[in-house]
Design a protein around this motif. Structure first.
Motif, PDB file in Angstrom:
ATOM      1  N   ALA A 187      19.877  81.115  85.030  1.00 18.08           N
ATOM      2  CA  ALA A 187      20.240  80.616  86.356  1.00 18.08           C
ATOM      3  C   ALA A 187      20.046  79.113  86.481  1.00 18.08           C
ATOM      4  CB  ALA A 187      19.415  81.335  87.419  1.00 18.08           C
ATOM      5  N   LEU A 188      19.708  78.443  85.369  1.00 16.15           N
ATOM      6  CA  LEU A 188      19.447  77.004  85.393  1.00 16.15           C
ATOM      7  C   LEU A 188      20.608  76.226  84.803  1.00 16.15           C
ATOM      8  CD1 LEU A 188      15.717  77.010  84.200  1.00 16.15           C
ATOM      9  CD2 LEU A 188      16.550  76.744  86.544  1.00 16.15           C
ATOM     10  N   CYS A 189      20.722  74.968  85.197  1.00 15.50           N
ATOM     11  CA  CYS A 189      21.769  74.096  84.659  1.00 15.50           C
ATOM     12  C   CYS A 189      21.454  73.721  83.216  1.00 15.50           C
ATOM     13  CB  CYS A 189      21.914  72.838  85.518  1.00 15.50           C
ATOM     14  SG  CYS A 189      20.487  71.722  85.460  1.00 15.50           S
ATOM     15  N   ALA A 190      22.419  73.109  82.544  1.00 12.34           N
ATOM     16  CA  ALA A 190      22.254  72.772  81.128  1.00 12.34           C
ATOM     17  C   ALA A 190      21.105  71.797  80.904  1.00 12.34           C
ATOM     18  CB  ALA A 190      23.555  72.191  80.578  1.00 12.34           C
ATOM     19  N   ASP A 191      20.966  70.793  81.802  1.00 11.29           N
ATOM     20  CA  ASP A 191      19.876  69.829  81.648  1.00 11.29           C
ATOM     21  C   ASP A 191      18.524  70.512  81.756  1.00 11.29           C
ATOM     22  OD1 ASP A 191      21.464  67.653  81.175  1.00 11.29           O
ATOM     23  OD2 ASP A 191      21.439  66.927  83.238  1.00 11.29           O
ATOM     24  N   CYS A 192      18.390  71.428  82.710  1.00 13.98           N
ATOM     25  CA  CYS A 192      17.119  72.129  82.872  1.00 13.98           C
ATOM     26  C   CYS A 192      16.802  72.989  81.648  1.00 13.98           C
ATOM     27  CB  CYS A 192      17.153  73.003  84.127  1.00 13.98           C
ATOM     28  SG  CYS A 192      16.992  72.064  85.664  1.00 13.98           S
ATOM     29  N   ARG A 193      17.812  73.671  81.121  1.00 12.80           N
ATOM     30  CA  ARG A 193      17.573  74.495  79.928  1.00 12.80           C
ATOM     31  C   ARG A 193      17.129  73.634  78.762  1.00 12.80           C
ATOM     32  NH1 ARG A 193      22.405  76.966  81.771  1.00 12.80           N
ATOM     33  NH2 ARG A 193      23.614  75.935  80.112  1.00 12.80           N
ATOM     34  N   ASP A 194      17.705  72.452  78.657  1.00  9.70           N
ATOM     35  CA  ASP A 194      17.329  71.535  77.566  1.00  9.70           C
ATOM     36  C   ASP A 194      15.899  71.033  77.721  1.00  9.70           C
ATOM     37  OD1 ASP A 194      17.947  69.813  75.254  1.00  9.70           O
ATOM     38  OD2 ASP A 194      17.813  68.187  76.720  1.00  9.70           O
ATOM     39  N   ARG A 195      15.431  70.918  78.968  1.00 12.92           N
ATOM     40  CA  ARG A 195      14.102  70.363  79.218  1.00 12.92           C
ATOM     41  C   ARG A 195      12.976  71.390  79.116  1.00 12.92           C
ATOM     42  NH1 ARG A 195      16.184  66.937  84.433  1.00 12.92           N
ATOM     43  NH2 ARG A 195      16.680  64.977  83.362  1.00 12.92           N
ATOM     44  N   ILE A 196      13.304  72.658  79.083  1.00 11.26           N
ATOM     45  CA  ILE A 196      12.262  73.694  79.080  1.00 11.26           C
ATOM     46  C   ILE A 196      11.261  73.462  77.961  1.00 11.26           C
ATOM     47  CG2 ILE A 196      11.807  76.147  78.682  1.00 11.26           C
ATOM     48  CD1 ILE A 196      14.352  76.761  80.248  1.00 11.26           C
ATOM     49  N   GLU A 197      11.732  73.130  76.774  1.00 13.72           N
ATOM     50  CA  GLU A 197      10.823  72.894  75.640  1.00 13.72           C
ATOM     51  C   GLU A 197      10.361  71.446  75.570  1.00 13.72           C
ATOM     52  OE1 GLU A 197       9.407  75.005  73.589  1.00 13.72           O
ATOM     53  OE2 GLU A 197      10.366  76.674  74.635  1.00 13.72           O
ATOM     54  N   ARG A 198      11.272  70.510  75.882  1.00 14.87           N
ATOM     55  CA  ARG A 198      10.939  69.096  75.702  1.00 14.87           C
ATOM     56  C   ARG A 198      10.045  68.556  76.809  1.00 14.87           C
ATOM     57  NH1 ARG A 198      14.090  65.357  76.277  1.00 14.87           N
ATOM     58  NH2 ARG A 198      15.838  66.320  77.393  1.00 14.87           N
ATOM     59  N   ASN A 199      10.352  68.865  78.054  1.00 11.38           N
ATOM     60  CA  ASN A 199       9.657  68.254  79.179  1.00 11.38           C
ATOM     61  C   ASN A 199       9.753  69.177  80.394  1.00 11.38           C
ATOM     62  OD1 ASN A 199       8.352  66.395  80.761  1.00 11.38           O
ATOM     63  ND2 ASN A 199       9.767  64.717  80.416  1.00 11.38           N
ATOM     64  N   PRO A 200       9.064  70.316  80.359  1.00 11.34           N
ATOM     65  CA  PRO A 200       9.267  71.336  81.400  1.00 11.34           C
ATOM     66  C   PRO A 200       8.930  70.868  82.812  1.00 11.34           C
ATOM     67  CG  PRO A 200       7.356  71.851  80.040  1.00 11.34           C
ATOM     68  CD  PRO A 200       8.081  70.752  79.353  1.00 11.34           C
ATOM     69  N   LEU A 201       7.995  69.930  82.972  1.00 19.65           N
ATOM     70  CA  LEU A 201       7.677  69.456  84.312  1.00 19.65           C
ATOM     71  C   LEU A 201       8.894  68.830  84.994  1.00 19.65           C
ATOM     72  CD1 LEU A 201       4.122  67.807  84.236  1.00 19.65           C
ATOM     73  CD2 LEU A 201       4.837  69.859  85.472  1.00 19.65           C
ATOM     74  N   ARG A 202       9.747  68.183  84.200  1.00 20.24           N
ATOM     75  CA  ARG A 202      10.925  67.533  84.772  1.00 20.24           C
ATOM     76  C   ARG A 202      11.905  68.538  85.352  1.00 20.24           C
ATOM     77  NH1 ARG A 202      12.806  62.620  83.905  1.00 20.24           N
ATOM     78  NH2 ARG A 202      14.029  63.224  85.723  1.00 20.24           N
ATOM     79  N   VAL A 203      11.854  69.778  84.894  1.00 23.68           N
ATOM     80  CA  VAL A 203      12.736  70.797  85.462  1.00 23.68           C
ATOM     81  C   VAL A 203      12.477  70.933  86.967  1.00 23.68           C
ATOM     82  CG1 VAL A 203      13.396  73.232  85.390  1.00 23.68           C
ATOM     83  CG2 VAL A 203      12.873  72.017  83.258  1.00 23.68           C
ATOM     84  N   LEU A 204      11.210  70.801  87.367  1.00 22.36           N
ATOM     85  CA  LEU A 204      10.857  70.954  88.777  1.00 22.36           C
ATOM     86  C   LEU A 204      11.494  69.889  89.652  1.00 22.36           C
ATOM     87  CD1 LEU A 204       7.049  71.763  88.408  1.00 22.36           C
ATOM     88  CD2 LEU A 204       8.949  73.369  88.658  1.00 22.36           C
ATOM     89  N   ASP A 205      11.898  68.786  89.033  1.00 23.21           N
ATOM     90  CA  ASP A 205      12.466  67.657  89.769  1.00 23.21           C
ATOM     91  C   ASP A 205      13.984  67.731  89.872  1.00 23.21           C
ATOM     92  OD1 ASP A 205      12.006  65.265  91.171  1.00 23.21           O
ATOM     93  OD2 ASP A 205      12.541  64.057  89.437  1.00 23.21           O
ATOM     94  N   CYS A 206      14.576  68.794  89.336  1.00 24.07           N
ATOM     95  CA  CYS A 206      16.035  68.914  89.318  1.00 24.07           C
ATOM     96  C   CYS A 206      16.575  69.016  90.745  1.00 24.07           C
ATOM     97  CB  CYS A 206      16.449  70.144  88.509  1.00 24.07           C
ATOM     98  SG  CYS A 206      18.242  70.384  88.440  1.00 24.07           S
ATOM     99  N   LYS A 207      17.716  68.353  90.992  1.00 20.34           N
ATOM    100  CA  LYS A 207      18.330  68.365  92.322  1.00 20.34           C
ATOM    101  C   LYS A 207      19.596  69.230  92.368  1.00 20.34           C
ATOM    102  CE  LYS A 207      15.366  65.331  93.963  1.00 20.34           C
ATOM    103  NZ  LYS A 207      14.545  65.129  92.762  1.00 20.34           N
ATOM    104  N   VAL A 208      19.956  69.851  91.256  1.00 18.47           N
ATOM    105  CA  VAL A 208      21.157  70.691  91.225  1.00 18.47           C
ATOM    106  C   VAL A 208      20.939  71.900  92.133  1.00 18.47           C
ATOM    107  CG1 VAL A 208      22.665  72.105  89.775  1.00 18.47           C
ATOM    108  CG2 VAL A 208      21.772  69.923  88.913  1.00 18.47           C
TER     109      VAL A 208
END
Length: 414
Positions: A187-208
């Motif tokens: 249910a997440l956008c491509a950027d969020c899926r990419d960040r899950i391993e690299r920088n998961p905290l940034r997923v919380l900041d997504c505006k999509v």
């Protein structure tokens, strides 16, 4: 061939520069009240500084830095942010031996991100860094400084506050967060899926928009803080309360760089039509040590000058600009020479003035006087030079009054 400016780089023209002068002058005044002193670091640093300081997994290092090899085959980078270079200078010059330090900077940064409103590939930041103070009241004081700065500029900004934990409590939280995000990655956008391993905290900041239902249900770090981080956060809030600084705890607020711990904060403004960040900062207690210095706590912030200038313009704030008090209009060669002398006299007295060295028709010179925004015009020719008398024309009221050239500075200098 006409050469256009580089895509994503922004010109600030003379009509707008006054707002920048105001932002920077107010910053220097307010920061000095809190004991901050200015530091100037180079725009070019070793690329490894940002890889170690900002973080290999961040979008800044992975995608956005301008990196190049110089002739000595060193890998260099245009600075994408100001904190890492300031910390490097703090370490390299041994400033830590002098006890706690409060520094500020202002200048251009560079990121090769997608240009958008208020965001450019060369952009400018004003920032503060406080080194050597672990106690939470420095956090509250620095946030109050920034709130006061916006107040001085007449900008209404809303403070969001959070704690992102530290090395004691964040690893366990990140494990829970990764597990949750992985289970919901469909249910997440491509950027969020990419960040899950690299920088998961940034997923919380997504505006999509499509990601929001998943993020609303995500585990909250503020609920999993260790005792030390919880106490620190409580004291930061108590300090802000004591200083009368209003805030909202935003459990999804994170900072995009790896070095942040504990306090994270952001000021937003809706002056541009939607909530947008104009400044952000937080604590980085292990960054100095990571970059080769002694263990030294730190906290800092940066604000974007481009976006702040847009807010000031939106609020109807004129860009203050010093205009000439006098424009000399010359009637002949004798008048032109006298205009040079009189202009030099006024400038030595601290009075701004101008003239057109090309001479030409007086009508065209008067138009130039109005174009540069002069308050008065003085016509000089052979007759005026001989008699020492001229006419002072008020370019706003169009009134003309006689004036002795010897009295010109006293007349227009007030």
């Amino acid at each position: 061939m006409k050469i256009a400016g580089v895509k994503g780089m922004n010109d600030v023209l003379p009509a707008d520069v006054g707002r920048w002068h105001e932002m920077e002058a107010v910053a220097r005044e307010v920061f000095a009240l809190y004991g901050y002193r200015e530091v100037r670091t180079p725009a070019v640093e070793h690329a490894q500084l940002f890889a170690r300081g900002v973080g290999e997994a961040t979008d800044i290092v992975n995608k956005e830095m301008y990196v190049f090899e110089d002739k000595g085959e060193e890998l260099l980078a245009l600075r994408p942010e100001g904190t890492a270079g300031t910390v490097r200078a703090f370490i390299e010059h041994g400033a830590y031996v002098e006890g706690p330090q409060k520094w500020f900077y202002m200048g251009p940064m560079f990121r090769r991100e997608r240009p958008q409103k208020g965001r450019y590939r060369q952009f400018h930041q004003i920032g503060c860094e406080a080194f050597g103070i672990a106690e939470p009241f420095i956090d509250a004081e620095q946030i109050a400084l920034l709130a006061g700065y916006f107040g001085r500029l007449g900008v209404t900004a809303t403070l969001k506050l959070n704690s992102v934990g530290d090395q004691n409590c964040r690893p366990a939280y990140l494990a829970d967060l990764k597990q949750y995000l992985t289970a919901n990655q469909g249910a997440l956008c491509a950027d969020c899926r990419d960040r899950i391993e690299r920088n998961p905290l940034r997923v919380l900041d997504c505006k999509v928009e499509s990601c929001q239902p998943v993020l609303e249900r995500a585990p909250r770090l503020v609920e999993k803080l260790c005792d030390g981080c919880r106490e620190h956060f409580d004291l930061v809030k108590a300090g802000l309360d004591a200083l009368g600084v209003a805030y909202t705890v935003d459990t999804r607020l994170v900072r995009g760089l790896d070095y942040y711990v504990r306090t994270a904060y952001e000021f937003t403004s809706d002056a541009l039509g939607s909530q947008s960040a104009v400044a952000g900062g937080g604590r980085y207690d292990r960054l100095v040590e990571t970059l080769g210095g002694p263990p030294t706590p730190g906290i800092g912030f940066a604000l974007g000058e481009e976006r702040l200038a847009m807010i000031l313009e939106k609020l109807g704030r004129a860009a203050p600009e010093r205009r000439p008090a006098v424009f000399f209009v010359t009637a002949d060669a004798t008048g032109a020479m006298e205009a040079l002398r009189r202009a030099a006299d006024l400038r030595r007295a601290g009075i701004a003035c101008d003239l057109d060295p090309r001479g030409g028709k007086m009508k065209a010179q008067f138009k130039q006087a109005e174009r540069v925004g002069a308050r008065y015009a003085v016509v000089l020719g052979g007759n005026e030079v001989q008699t020492g008398q001229a006419k002072l024309k008020d370019l706003q009221t169009r009134e003309e009054t006689p004036i002795a050239l010897a009295d010109l500075a006293a007349r227009v200098g007030g």
